[in-house]
Design an enzyme around this catalytic site. Structure first.
Site, mmCIF file in Angstrom:
data_model
loop_
_atom_site.group_PDB
_atom_site.id
_atom_site.type_symbol
_atom_site.label_atom_id
_atom_site.label_comp_id
_atom_site.label_asym_id
_atom_site.label_seq_id
_atom_site.Cartn_x
_atom_site.Cartn_y
_atom_site.Cartn_z
ATOM 1 N N ASN A 71 12.181 8.325 -10.120
ATOM 2 C CA ASN A 71 12.754 7.653 -8.955
ATOM 3 C C ASN A 71 11.857 6.586 -8.359
ATOM 4 O OD1 ASN A 71 11.596 10.451 -8.340
ATOM 5 N ND2 ASN A 71 11.390 9.456 -6.343
ATOM 6 N N GLY A 83 10.754 11.018 -3.309
ATOM 7 C CA GLY A 83 11.768 10.150 -2.733
ATOM 8 C C GLY A 83 11.678 10.042 -1.230
ATOM 9 N N CYS A 88 17.652 4.873 -5.438
ATOM 10 C CA CYS A 88 17.110 5.495 -6.653
ATOM 11 C C CYS A 88 18.123 6.385 -7.359
ATOM 12 C CB CYS A 88 15.844 6.282 -6.324
ATOM 13 S SG CYS A 88 15.983 7.383 -4.902
ATOM 14 N N ARG A 123 22.058 -3.980 1.055
ATOM 15 C CA ARG A 123 22.738 -3.702 -0.216
ATOM 16 C C ARG A 123 24.239 -3.933 -0.192
ATOM 17 N NH1 ARG A 123 19.618 1.951 -1.030
ATOM 18 N NH2 ARG A 123 17.610 1.128 -1.769
ATOM 19 N N HIS A 179 14.093 12.277 -10.221
ATOM 20 C CA HIS A 179 15.377 12.813 -9.799
ATOM 21 C C HIS A 179 16.183 13.255 -11.018
ATOM 22 C CE1 HIS A 179 14.339 11.512 -5.930
ATOM 23 N NE2 HIS A 179 15.136 10.470 -5.769
ATOM 24 N N THR A 224 0.812 -1.222 0.000
ATOM 25 C CA THR A 224 0.000 0.000 0.000
ATOM 26 C C THR A 224 0.844 1.270 0.000
ATOM 27 O OG1 THR A 224 -0.157 -0.043 2.427
ATOM 28 C CG2 THR A 224 -1.910 -1.153 1.188
ATOM 29 N N GLY A 225 2.166 1.131 0.012
ATOM 30 C CA GLY A 225 3.043 2.300 0.000
ATOM 31 C C GLY A 225 3.202 2.868 -1.405
ATOM 32 N N SER A 236 -2.338 -0.724 7.641
ATOM 33 C CA SER A 236 -2.996 -0.863 6.346
ATOM 34 C C SER A 236 -3.626 -2.227 6.131
ATOM 35 C CB SER A 236 -1.993 -0.604 5.218
ATOM 36 O OG SER A 236 -1.484 0.713 5.292
#
Length: 337
Positions: free
Chosen positions: A314, A159, A128, A99, A241, A11-12, A40
């Site tokens: 982005n 962002g 991004c 990451r 961006h 839902t974001g 949510s």
């Protein structure tokens, strides 16, 4: 096809685009599960032509899932996504938490698809601002080896999540009417302003966003020798961006050669005609999946350097699109389609 795909953070802002892309691109799976926070959970979302009730994310949410696409804050990813890997799922993670771990592949499909194919359990999607720069650098690096990059990013409020757009819209309205507005996503007013800080300050007074561009780019391109200096700025633009990039290569690359290299690379669109004022702008690139490049010109101060302007959505290539492309890559490798 995958038997059950879970979308975490459905839902974001990014999660909604992931669902849209999966639907538009007709991604094949026997079953989809939509997960979100308790706030949510219980909402009904129409997806793939059917109503789906959003479930609350728990440690038991991943039973039966063979693919998980997650867009969550770092702390949520750190808490729950290891359970998905332990359950046997391959996880494509949008957060920054995993990451830079040496055992986690950091993937942009146009650049290092084999890293995704060889990954065990967890695959990270880059930041991004990193993504669009790395895509732009790859053809130059292959042709002439990138030695040094100086980049300044001009990053949209999207962002910062859905609240970033609310802050821009309501803050601008308040500024125009002479009223006051309490900003939630930003420490300073974003309306009619530029904020030279994205993320928290780290070593040598660089922000976390700036250091992501350094370390993630080196990992994706597989070259730790590339020198990168980044400055990241938040500007009052709703989406997309933009980056000014100065790149020094081992041999001279003319603007004409650079245009050909960019144009031949998958996922890049060259929009570069100074005579007619044609170059990429956020208002033209929003809702698109490509990386747009223009203002390509030689650096007057260095014989082996170029300047160019780079714009990308982005929320799409910088986040949702890249994750879905990784999922498609895995599907094609495992199931042949």
């Amino acid at each position: 096809m995958f038997q059950q795909v879970a979308v975490v953070g459905a839902t974001g802002a990014v999660g909604q685009i992931i669902l849209k892309l999966l639907e538009e691109r007709k991604f094949q799976a026997a079953k989809f599960k939509l997960l979100s926070s308790a706030r949510s959970a219980g909402k009904t979302v129409t997806f793939m032509g059917k109503p789906h009730v959003v479930e609350e994310l728990t440690f038991d949410s991943f039973k039966g899932c063979d693919l998980v696409i997650a867009s969550t804050p770092d702390d949520t990813a750190a808490k729950y996504l290891p359970a998905a890997v332990e359950s046997g799922a391959t996880v494509i993670d949008e957060s920054g938490y995993f990451r830079m771990r040496p055992d986690v592949a950091l993937v942009i499909p146009e650049i290092n698809p084999q890293d995704a194919i060889n990954a065990k359990g967890m695959i990270a999607s880059p930041n991004c601002s990193t993504t669009q720069m790395a895509v732009a650098l790859k053809p130059l690096h292959d042709a002439a080896r990138v030695l040094r990059v100086i980049v300044s990013s001009y990053q949209a409020v999207s962002g910062a999540g859905l609240q970033g757009n609310v802050d821009l819209e309501q803050g601008t309205t308040a500024a125009l009417s002479g009223g006051k507005y309490h900003y939630k996503a930003f420490a300073h007013p974003i309306a009619f302003n530029a904020i030279p800080q994205i993320g928290s300050f780290k070593e040598d007074d660089y922000t976390s966003e700036e250091l992501k561009m350094v370390y993630e780019t080196r990992k994706i391109l597989g070259d730790q020798s590339i020198q990168i200096s980044a400055t990241c700025i938040r500007i009052p633009v709703a989406n997309c961006h933009s980056e000014t990039i100065n790149v020094e290569t081992a041999r001279p690359v003319s603007p004409e050669e650079a245009r050909k290299l960019f144009a031949a690379f998958p996922g890049i669109v060259v929009a570069d005609d100074p005579k007619t004022g044609h170059y990429p702008m956020p208002s033209d690139c929003s809702g698109r999946d490509e990386v747009f490049i223009g203002r390509i010109r030689r650096d007057l101060s260095h014989p082996n350097a170029l300047n160019f302007w780079c714009v990308s959505d982005n929320l799409r290539k910088g986040a949702a699109t890249n994750a879905v492309q990784i999922a498609e890559l895995l599907s094609k490798h495992r199931f042949g389609k």
